[in-house]
Every structure is written in C-alpha cells, then in structure tokens.
Design a protein around this motif. Structure first.
Motif, short mmCIF file in Angstrom:
data_model
loop_
_atom_site.label_atom_id
_atom_site.label_comp_id
_atom_site.label_asym_id
_atom_site.label_seq_id
_atom_site.Cartn_x
_atom_site.Cartn_y
_atom_site.Cartn_z
N SER A 306 0.81 -1.21 0.00
CA SER A 306 0.00 0.00 0.00
C SER A 306 0.85 1.27 0.00
O SER A 306 0.34 2.34 -0.34
CB SER A 306 -0.92 0.01 1.23
N VAL A 307 2.14 1.15 0.35
CA VAL A 307 3.03 2.31 0.42
C VAL A 307 4.05 2.23 -0.71
O VAL A 307 4.77 1.24 -0.83
CB VAL A 307 3.75 2.38 1.79
N ARG A 308 4.12 3.28 -1.54
CA ARG A 308 5.03 3.27 -2.69
C ARG A 308 6.49 3.19 -2.24
O ARG A 308 7.30 2.50 -2.87
CB ARG A 308 4.82 4.53 -3.53
N ALA A 309 6.84 3.87 -1.17
CA ALA A 309 8.24 3.85 -0.71
C ALA A 309 8.68 2.43 -0.34
O ALA A 309 9.83 2.05 -0.61
CB ALA A 309 8.40 4.78 0.50
N ASP A 310 7.79 1.64 0.23
CA ASP A 310 8.13 0.25 0.56
C ASP A 310 8.37 -0.56 -0.70
O ASP A 310 9.30 -1.38 -0.76
CB ASP A 310 7.01 -0.39 1.38
N ARG A 311 7.55 -0.33 -1.74
CA ARG A 311 7.73 -1.05 -2.99
C ARG A 311 9.05 -0.66 -3.66
O ARG A 311 9.71 -1.50 -4.29
CB ARG A 311 6.56 -0.79 -3.94
N GLU A 312 9.43 0.59 -3.54
CA GLU A 312 10.70 1.03 -4.13
C GLU A 312 11.89 0.37 -3.43
O GLU A 312 12.88 0.02 -4.08
CB GLU A 312 10.81 2.55 -4.04
N VAL A 313 11.78 0.20 -2.12
CA VAL A 313 12.85 -0.52 -1.40
C VAL A 313 12.96 -1.95 -1.90
O VAL A 313 14.05 -2.46 -2.17
CB VAL A 313 12.57 -0.48 0.12
N ALA A 314 11.82 -2.63 -2.06
CA ALA A 314 11.83 -4.00 -2.54
C ALA A 314 12.38 -4.09 -3.96
O ALA A 314 13.15 -5.01 -4.29
CB ALA A 314 10.42 -4.58 -2.49
N GLU A 315 12.00 -3.14 -4.82
CA GLU A 315 12.50 -3.14 -6.20
C GLU A 315 14.03 -2.99 -6.23
O GLU A 315 14.71 -3.68 -7.01
CB GLU A 315 11.85 -2.01 -6.99
N ARG A 316 14.56 -2.12 -5.40
CA ARG A 316 16.01 -1.93 -5.36
C ARG A 316 16.71 -3.20 -4.88
O ARG A 316 17.74 -3.60 -5.44
CB ARG A 316 16.35 -0.76 -4.44
N LEU A 317 16.16 -3.86 -3.87
CA LEU A 317 16.77 -5.09 -3.36
C LEU A 317 16.75 -6.20 -4.42
O LEU A 317 17.72 -6.96 -4.57
CB LEU A 317 16.04 -5.55 -2.10
N ILE A 318 15.66 -6.30 -5.16
CA ILE A 318 15.56 -7.33 -6.19
C ILE A 318 16.52 -7.05 -7.33
O ILE A 318 17.18 -7.97 -7.85
CB ILE A 318 14.10 -7.43 -6.69
N ASN A 319 16.62 -5.81 -7.76
CA ASN A 319 17.57 -5.46 -8.83
C ASN A 319 19.01 -5.74 -8.39
O ASN A 319 19.85 -6.15 -9.21
CB ASN A 319 17.41 -4.00 -9.22
N ASN A 320 19.31 -5.53 -7.11
CA ASN A 320 20.64 -5.86 -6.61
C ASN A 320 20.92 -7.35 -6.73
O ASN A 320 22.03 -7.76 -7.10
CB ASN A 320 20.78 -5.42 -5.15
N LEU A 321 19.92 -8.18 -6.44
CA LEU A 321 20.10 -9.63 -6.57
C LEU A 321 20.31 -10.03 -8.02
O LEU A 321 21.16 -10.88 -8.33
CB LEU A 321 18.87 -10.36 -6.00
N VAL A 322 19.56 -9.42 -8.93
CA VAL A 322 19.72 -9.72 -10.36
C VAL A 322 21.12 -9.33 -10.83
O VAL A 322 21.79 -10.10 -11.55
CB VAL A 322 18.64 -9.00 -11.19
N ASN A 323 21.59 -8.16 -10.42
CA ASN A 323 22.93 -7.72 -10.83
C ASN A 323 24.02 -8.62 -10.26
O ASN A 323 25.03 -8.91 -10.93
CB ASN A 323 23.16 -6.28 -10.38
N GLU A 324 23.85 -9.09 -9.03
CA GLU A 324 24.81 -10.03 -8.45
C GLU A 324 24.88 -11.31 -9.28
O GLU A 324 25.98 -11.84 -9.55
CB GLU A 324 24.41 -10.36 -7.02
N LYS A 325 23.73 -11.81 -9.69
CA LYS A 325 23.70 -13.04 -10.50
C LYS A 325 24.39 -12.81 -11.85
O LYS A 325 25.17 -13.67 -12.31
CB LYS A 325 22.24 -13.46 -10.71
#
Length: 425
Positions: A306-325
């Motif tokens: 429900s909070v956009r800022a929380d979704r942005e945190v999750a998006e950044r964490l997921i992109n970090n995992l993709v870049n690590e891979k």
C-alpha cells in the motif's frame, strides 16, 4: 502558544510505579495519551502538558496505574473519551493472557501502542459474573482493535471456540468505512497463511495496511474498506500459490503494485532456496512479492504494497540480486575463457599431436581388421624366430659332433706315441 500544564502531587511509591522499569511506564502513558509527562522525584510532582483531551486522558491513565499498586482498578463508565475497549476474558484463561509477570500484556501494549489491565467497572453490565474478568484496553481505535484481536487469539488457544463458535463462513459486520471482515479458513489453509512464527500473517497485514489476526480458524481483517479489500485479495493470491502460478488479471489497473522483469536464468537466484531470498526482501521492505509466469526471456516479479516507498525498497533489493547473478555469470565465463586460452598457449602443437594420437587410438580400437593383420605379422615373426632357433640347435649339434671326432683322433695319436716310446725303452 505555550501548552497548559497540569501538576499532580504523588507519593514516593507512586513515583516509582509511574516511572516503571527504565521509565517505560511513563513513556507508555505519554504515547497512548498523546501528552508530555515530566516526573520530578525530588519534589514528587508530575507535570502533564498537552491539549485538554490529551491531559485528561493522561491523568486518567496515571490514576489507573497508581490504583494497580494497592488493589483492583475500578473504572467509571462515563468517560467522554472514545478511548476504551473492554473484552471479556474467561477466568481459566486470565493467567494465560496475562503471562508470566504480565509479559504477554506488555508485549501487546508495545506492539499496538495501548495501555491494558484487568479492572472492575461501574455502571456496566456484569456479564457472566464469576466466569469472566474484564480487560480494559486504552488507546486509539486501530491500536485497541489490534490488541483486542491479539487477546482473542490467545483466549481461543486456551478455550477453543470461545469467540468463534458462531462465526459464519464469510461475514462483514460493518459496511462503513471502518469495519471488520471475517473469513473461515481450512486447517491446511490456516497453517500456510500463518507461516513460521506468524511471519506470513504479519507480511500480509503490513503490505495491505490492514489489521489481520487469526482467531482459531477465522481470519479477522480490520481497517478501512480499501484496506480490507486489499488484504482479502492478497490472502486469496497467497492461498492460490499452493497449487501453482498466480496470474493477476487487473494488473494494469492497480495502484499498489510494481512490476520487475527478471531474466529466467536469474529467477532462481532472486527467489532463493525455498523462497528464502524473496522472503528476506519482503521482511525488509514490508511488501508482498511473488513471481507471475512471464513470456519470452524474462518473468514478472510482482511487488505489492500500500506504500510506494516500501515497494521502491523492494525493487532496489531485487535489482541488486539480479545484478549479483549477472556479475557471477560473467566472471565465470571470463574465467573459463582464460583457462582455454592458457591451455592453447601452454601446449601449442603438442596439444594437437595429443589429439591426433587420441584419434589414432580410437581408430585402432574401432578397426578389428588391423588387429587381425598385426596378430598375423606377430605369428609370422614368431615362426621365423622358431626356424632360427632350430638352425641354431642344428649348428650346436654339428659342433658337438666335430669336437667328438677331434677328441677321438687325439686319443689315437696319444696311444701311438706312448707305444713307440715303450718299444724304444
């Protein structure tokens, strides 16, 4: 404009009780009432600052805390403040709800920002006298409802069906903006929706912005109409994941989702072993995430909250995992290329000769006629060696014959010489 101040004279024992361990009780009263409290131990005075309603609530809570020191708390039911919820707790569950040294109630107070204690009431129905005790919950509406459901869940554990015996499969007790939605879950659905130590339930509640608690087999979903609809939808998607992929039909029309495309060869790394990596992302960001079956070379990872800022945190964490891979894959490919180049530089033509020798060996293994020819040549050579040996044995025989004739002639000669010598004598 300076705030008005109310000053209360207290005793030394009351001061210690109001202050609490490390000042926690005073902080709790201030948080629930909204007022500011300053306790002066030397003068034994308590100053309360805030609006009229805040000061009134703070004074009431302080009086209740001081009353607990000497006996049962009695509360007048004519308060102007809409800050009280009362829950009937069966006598056999009072100790379970209180917890060791009041720890359970303190944990609920800390979680929901409330003030809770058992009390007697004036001007209120007695209820099931002798069978229950009344638990008073002070605080804002949302906090009181969350604490109430927490206590109901504890009571239901001790006394099954005490609150949920008459629950209907799907019930909404309030169609107004604020209300409660109830859903009856099956046993296997309940364990899946609860998660380990309640992590899945807390995840859905935080992502939807709703109060969610499981009382027995019944899910209580409390909040605004929008929050209740969102929480119910998240719960439905969660239960569908047990049987396969989940597809969101109204994805483009929703304002509580962020879509992150993830390459297929990185999706396992992002989700982790048994979804552990994705659960850590949800825990850190306060969102609800799952993979929707995609098309092409990538899959869609959906982040709900429900909070956009929380979704942005999750998006950044997921992109970090993709870049690590991706970095790991690139490093591995460069390492393999260097190994192949080093092998060519080190061996040069010898590597080619070794490959040719290997092909020759393979050819000989696959050519039985060549083996037959080699065996025939070997047999011929062996026969030739035998003939040579036979000739050698013949020469040895001839040599022995010649030596025997020579020895016979020498003996005859010696005999003749010896006979002549005797005649001369």
């Amino acid at each position: 404009m300076p705030q008005e101040v109310d000053v209360l004279k207290i005793s030394n024992d009351d001061a210690a009780f109001i202050l609490g361990k490390s000042g926690r009780t005073k902080e709790k009263i201030a948080r629930v009432s909204g007022a500011e409290l300053d306790l002066f131990e030397q003068s034994l005075t308590l100053e309360i600052r805030g609006s009229e309603a805040e000061r009134r609530r703070a004074k009431k809570y302080v009086e209740c805390v001081m009353a607990q020191r000497v006996g049962p708390v009695t509360i007048d039911d004519d308060s102007e403040d809409d800050d009280l919820t009362v829950i009937q707790v069966p006598t056999e569950a009072v100790g379970f709800v209180t917890g060791s040294q009041g720890n359970f109630l303190r944990q609920v107070e800390e979680e929901w920002g409330t003030l809770m204690f058992f009390a007697d009431f004036r001007g209120r129905g007695s209820g099931r006298e002798g069978q229950t005790e009344k638990l008073a919950i002070f605080g804002p509406r949302r906090g009181r409802r969350g604490a109430q459901l927490k206590v109901m869940a504890a009571v239901e554990t001790k006394v099954p069906n005490y609150f949920t015996g008459d629950s209907k499969p799907d019930e909404d007790d309030d169609q107004d903006e604020w209300g409660t939605k109830t859903l009856v879950l099956k046993p296997d659905e309940l364990s899946y929706a609860l998660g380990k130590d309640g992590t899945t339930r807390r995840k859905l509640a935080r992502a939807s912005g709703c109060i969610m608690e499981y009382v027995g087999q019944v899910a209580f979903i409390c909040g605004t109409m929008e929050e209740r609809v969102r929480a119910r939808t998240y719960l439905k998607w969660l239960l569908k994941q047990r049987h396969g992929s989940v597809y969101v039909d109204d994805l483009k029309d929703r304002d509580d989702v962020t879509v992150v495309p993830v390459p297929r060869d990185a999706i396992g790394y992002v989700t982790g072993n048994r979804g552990q990596s994705l659960r850590m992302v949800e825990e850190e960001s306060g969102t609800f995430c799952f993979v929707e079956g995609g098309r092409g070379e990538s899959e869609q990872l959906l982040i709900f909250g429900s909070v956009r800022a929380d979704r942005e945190v999750a998006e950044r964490l997921i992109n970090n995992l993709v870049n690590e891979k991706m970095r790991e894959d690139n490093d591995r490919r460069r390492y393999d290329d260097r190994r192949r180049d080093d092998s060519r530089d080190r061996y040069g033509d010898r590597g080619d000769r070794r490959r040719e020798d290997s092909r020759d060996r393979d050819y000989r293994r696959r050519s039985p006629s060549r083996d037959r020819y080699r065996r025939d040549d070997y047999d011929d050579r062996r026969r030739g060696d035998q003939d040579y040996d036979d000739r050698g044995r013949d020469r040895d025989y001839d040599d022995r014959g010649r030596r025997d004739d020579y020895d016979d002639r020498r003996r005859d000669y010696d005999d003749r010489d010896r006979g002549g010598y005797d005649d001369r004598r």
